[in-house]
Design a protein around this motif. Structure first.
Motif, PDB file in Angstrom:
ATOM      1  N   SER A   1       1.277  -0.914   0.018  1.00 22.36           N
ATOM      2  CA  SER A   1       0.023  -0.345   0.169  1.00 22.36           C
ATOM      3  C   SER A   1       0.807   1.154  -0.120  1.00 22.36           C
ATOM      4  O   SER A   1       0.660   2.301  -0.592  1.00 22.36           O
ATOM      5  N   GLN A   2       2.173   0.813   0.180  1.00 21.77           N
ATOM      6  CA  GLN A   2       2.669   2.486   0.844  1.00 21.77           C
ATOM      7  C   GLN A   2       3.430   2.405  -0.693  1.00 21.77           C
ATOM      8  O   GLN A   2       3.520   3.621  -1.055  1.00 21.77           O
ATOM      9  N   TRP A   3       4.176   0.821  -1.025  1.00 17.25           N
ATOM     10  CA  TRP A   3       4.561   1.934  -2.907  1.00 17.25           C
ATOM     11  C   TRP A   3       3.258   2.589  -3.173  1.00 17.25           C
ATOM     12  O   TRP A   3       4.000   3.427  -4.219  1.00 17.25           O
ATOM     13  N   ARG A   4       2.234   2.119  -3.690  1.00 17.42           N
ATOM     14  CA  ARG A   4       1.528   2.242  -4.479  1.00 17.42           C
ATOM     15  C   ARG A   4       0.881   3.587  -3.941  1.00 17.42           C
ATOM     16  O   ARG A   4       0.750   4.574  -5.335  1.00 17.42           O
ATOM     17  N   GLU A   5       0.961   4.496  -2.834  1.00 19.84           N
ATOM     18  CA  GLU A   5       0.393   5.025  -2.360  1.00 19.84           C
ATOM     19  C   GLU A   5       1.639   6.592  -2.539  1.00 19.84           C
ATOM     20  O   GLU A   5       1.452   7.629  -3.893  1.00 19.84           O
ATOM     21  N   ARG A   6       3.016   5.945  -2.622  1.00 18.73           N
ATOM     22  CA  ARG A   6       4.160   6.963  -3.586  1.00 18.73           C
ATOM     23  C   ARG A   6       3.654   7.361  -4.939  1.00 18.73           C
ATOM     24  O   ARG A   6       4.251   8.172  -5.233  1.00 18.73           O
ATOM     25  N   PHE A   7       3.476   6.133  -5.715  1.00 20.52           N
ATOM     26  CA  PHE A   7       3.880   6.366  -7.299  1.00 20.52           C
ATOM     27  C   PHE A   7       2.391   6.725  -6.977  1.00 20.52           C
ATOM     28  O   PHE A   7       2.754   7.510  -8.268  1.00 20.52           O
ATOM     29  N   ALA A   8       0.844   6.694  -7.267  1.00 20.36           N
ATOM     30  CA  ALA A   8      -0.057   7.223  -6.993  1.00 20.36           C
ATOM     31  C   ALA A   8       0.313   9.144  -6.875  1.00 20.36           C
ATOM     32  O   ALA A   8      -0.330   9.802  -7.841  1.00 20.36           O
ATOM     33  N   THR A   9       0.486   9.399  -5.684  1.00 22.49           N
ATOM     34  CA  THR A   9       1.322  10.473  -5.577  1.00 22.49           C
ATOM     35  C   THR A   9       1.581  11.741  -6.861  1.00 22.49           C
ATOM     36  O   THR A   9       1.790  12.691  -6.500  1.00 22.49           O
ATOM     37  N   LEU A  10       2.517  10.711  -6.925  1.00 20.01           N
ATOM     38  CA  LEU A  10       3.693  11.564  -7.855  1.00 20.01           C
ATOM     39  C   LEU A  10       2.508  11.553  -9.244  1.00 20.01           C
ATOM     40  O   LEU A  10       3.367  12.803 -10.094  1.00 20.01           O
ATOM     41  N   ARG A  11       1.878  10.914  -9.652  1.00 19.48           N
ATOM     42  CA  ARG A  11       1.255  10.343 -10.719  1.00 19.48           C
ATOM     43  C   ARG A  11      -0.302  11.326 -10.936  1.00 19.48           C
ATOM     44  O   ARG A  11      -0.032  12.116 -12.219  1.00 19.48           O
TER      45      ARG A  11
ATOM     46  N   GLU B   1      11.667  18.215 -12.453  1.00 21.75           N
ATOM     47  CA  GLU B   1      11.615  17.974 -11.721  1.00 21.75           C
ATOM     48  C   GLU B   1      10.744  16.336 -10.571  1.00 21.75           C
ATOM     49  O   GLU B   1      11.196  15.912 -10.480  1.00 21.75           O
ATOM     50  N   LEU B   2       9.971  17.026 -11.759  1.00 23.17           N
ATOM     51  CA  LEU B   2       9.022  15.570 -10.195  1.00 23.17           C
ATOM     52  C   LEU B   2       8.729  14.150 -11.480  1.00 23.17           C
ATOM     53  O   LEU B   2       9.177  12.812 -11.039  1.00 23.17           O
ATOM     54  N   GLU B   3       9.126  14.641 -12.501  1.00 22.48           N
ATOM     55  CA  GLU B   3       9.901  13.265 -13.756  1.00 22.48           C
ATOM     56  C   GLU B   3      10.917  12.864 -12.785  1.00 22.48           C
ATOM     57  O   GLU B   3      11.042  11.118 -13.140  1.00 22.48           O
ATOM     58  N   SER B   4      11.854  13.771 -12.428  1.00 19.12           N
ATOM     59  CA  SER B   4      13.277  12.594 -12.150  1.00 19.12           C
ATOM     60  C   SER B   4      12.703  12.045 -10.745  1.00 19.12           C
ATOM     61  O   SER B   4      13.144  11.598 -10.969  1.00 19.12           O
ATOM     62  N   GLU B   5      11.783  12.670 -10.367  1.00 17.33           N
ATOM     63  CA  GLU B   5      11.611  11.640  -8.636  1.00 17.33           C
ATOM     64  C   GLU B   5      10.719  10.632  -8.924  1.00 17.33           C
ATOM     65  O   GLU B   5      10.803   9.635  -8.039  1.00 17.33           O
ATOM     66  N   LEU B   6       9.994  10.386 -10.018  1.00 18.81           N
ATOM     67  CA  LEU B   6       9.143   9.787 -10.385  1.00 18.81           C
ATOM     68  C   LEU B   6      10.443   8.613 -11.396  1.00 18.81           C
ATOM     69  O   LEU B   6      10.642   7.620 -10.691  1.00 18.81           O
ATOM     70  N   LYS B   7      11.596   9.075 -11.729  1.00 18.00           N
ATOM     71  CA  LYS B   7      12.834   7.985 -12.369  1.00 18.00           C
ATOM     72  C   LYS B   7      13.584   7.276 -10.914  1.00 18.00           C
ATOM     73  O   LYS B   7      13.778   6.267 -11.444  1.00 18.00           O
ATOM     74  N   ASP B   8      13.298   8.261 -10.108  1.00 17.65           N
ATOM     75  CA  ASP B   8      14.514   7.812  -8.720  1.00 17.65           C
ATOM     76  C   ASP B   8      13.191   6.630  -8.465  1.00 17.65           C
ATOM     77  O   ASP B   8      14.158   5.964  -7.357  1.00 17.65           O
ATOM     78  N   LEU B   9      12.089   6.881  -8.189  1.00 19.03           N
ATOM     79  CA  LEU B   9      11.129   6.022  -7.312  1.00 19.03           C
ATOM     80  C   LEU B   9      11.688   4.458  -8.422  1.00 19.03           C
ATOM     81  O   LEU B   9      11.276   3.798  -7.861  1.00 19.03           O
ATOM     82  N   GLU B  10      11.251   4.483  -9.395  1.00 18.06           N
ATOM     83  CA  GLU B  10      11.246   3.916 -10.323  1.00 18.06           C
ATOM     84  C   GLU B  10      12.733   2.590 -10.313  1.00 18.06           C
ATOM     85  O   GLU B  10      12.077   1.679  -9.704  1.00 18.06           O
TER      86      GLU B  10
ATOM     87  N   VAL C   1      10.575  -4.755  -6.245  1.00 17.97           N
ATOM     88  CA  VAL C   1       9.023  -3.876  -6.146  1.00 17.97           C
ATOM     89  C   VAL C   1       8.305  -4.263  -7.439  1.00 17.97           C
ATOM     90  O   VAL C   1       8.401  -4.664  -8.772  1.00 17.97           O
ATOM     91  N   PRO C   2       6.961  -5.226  -7.320  1.00 13.81           N
ATOM     92  CA  PRO C   2       6.529  -5.737  -8.758  1.00 13.81           C
ATOM     93  C   PRO C   2       5.659  -4.775  -9.356  1.00 13.81           C
ATOM     94  O   PRO C   2       5.782  -3.583  -8.767  1.00 13.81           O
ATOM     95  N   GLN C   3       5.472  -5.239 -10.345  1.00 15.24           N
ATOM     96  CA  GLN C   3       5.137  -3.947 -11.306  1.00 15.24           C
ATOM     97  C   GLN C   3       3.431  -3.886 -11.052  1.00 15.24           C
ATOM     98  O   GLN C   3       3.056  -2.601 -10.914  1.00 15.24           O
ATOM     99  N   LYS C   4       2.583  -4.576 -10.094  1.00 15.08           N
ATOM    100  CA  LYS C   4       1.262  -4.170  -9.669  1.00 15.08           C
ATOM    101  C   LYS C   4       1.734  -3.829  -8.662  1.00 15.08           C
ATOM    102  O   LYS C   4       0.261  -3.018  -8.175  1.00 15.08           O
ATOM    103  N   TRP C   5       2.456  -3.406  -7.937  1.00 18.78           N
ATOM    104  CA  TRP C   5       2.335  -2.241  -7.113  1.00 18.78           C
ATOM    105  C   TRP C   5       2.456  -0.837  -7.000  1.00 18.78           C
ATOM    106  O   TRP C   5       2.687  -0.189  -6.361  1.00 18.78           O
ATOM    107  N   ARG C   6       2.987  -0.776  -8.348  1.00 18.53           N
ATOM    108  CA  ARG C   6       3.407   0.630  -9.381  1.00 18.53           C
ATOM    109  C   ARG C   6       2.430   1.798  -9.227  1.00 18.53           C
ATOM    110  O   ARG C   6       1.616   1.813 -10.415  1.00 18.53           O
TER     111      ARG C   6
END
Length: 183
Positions: free
Chosen positions: A120-130, A161-170, A178-183
């Motif tokens: 849930s935390q991984w999903r939230e981190r990706f969802a927030t940035l997106r 900057e946000l794209e860079s943050e998303l790349k760093d998270l990836e 981390v499984p793709q389904k958690w992203r």
């Protein structure tokens, strides 16, 4: 309870077990001995028994206790603590049992957690940035329609900057497997 912790496959030091701590805490002297960079690191405020503390945030290549190992572990560096704390970014990767009387910790890998963070935390981190990216893109389109070049320039910079943050998270998620389904 005190355990010997091997950091970055280079240095073994005693740490206090603190399953209530969110991260691993490294004393400044240990961070220096490991040669960890100190400049350009983000800081975070942590609640401690003594009050709030603002510490540098870093990543350790590896943290190992016995055969139990965590790679790419989040940690913070304290200039006030003399002994490290082994906290959640280590223990969250395991199902653990502590026998204080025997002085033993049993660690079993927890396949539901990656790099100390649950699904849930991984999903939230990706969802927030997106979601932030989608909002910025909408605002950028509006600024361009209104021909507000100064605002558009600012929004493009923030979007980069946000794209860079998303790349760093990836990258972080890839390292933690981390499984793709958690992203």
């Amino acid at each position: 309870m005190v355990v010997d912790v091997r950091l970055n496959d280079r240095l073994t030091v005693p740490f206090l077990v603190d399953t209530g701590a969110s991260d691993i805490l490294i004393p400044l002297a240990v961070a220096e001995e490991l040669g960890l960079p100190m400049r350009g690191l983000e800081t975070a405020v942590y609640e401690t028994a003594s009050g709030e503390a603002e510490n540098l945030v870093t990543r350790l290549d590896s943290v190992q206790v016995g055969e139990a190992r965590v790679e790419n572990a989040r940690a913070h560096i304290s200039d006030t603590q003399a002994m490290g704390l082994l906290g959640g970014t280590f223990f969250n990767n395991f199902i653990f049992q502590i026998d204080v009387a025997a002085g033993e910790i049993t660690l079993t890998p927890n396949e539901k957690v990656r790099a100390g963070i649950g699904e849930s935390q991984w999903r939230e981190r990706f969802a927030t940035l997106r979601a932030d990216r989608a909002t910025l893109e909408e605002n950028l389109e509006e600024a361009e329609r209104e021909r507000d070049s100064e605002r558009a320039r600012f929004l493009r910079r923030r979007l980069d900057e946000l794209e860079s943050e998303l790349k760093d998270l990836e990258d972080e998620a890839d390292q933690a497997r981390v499984p793709q389904k958690w992203r």
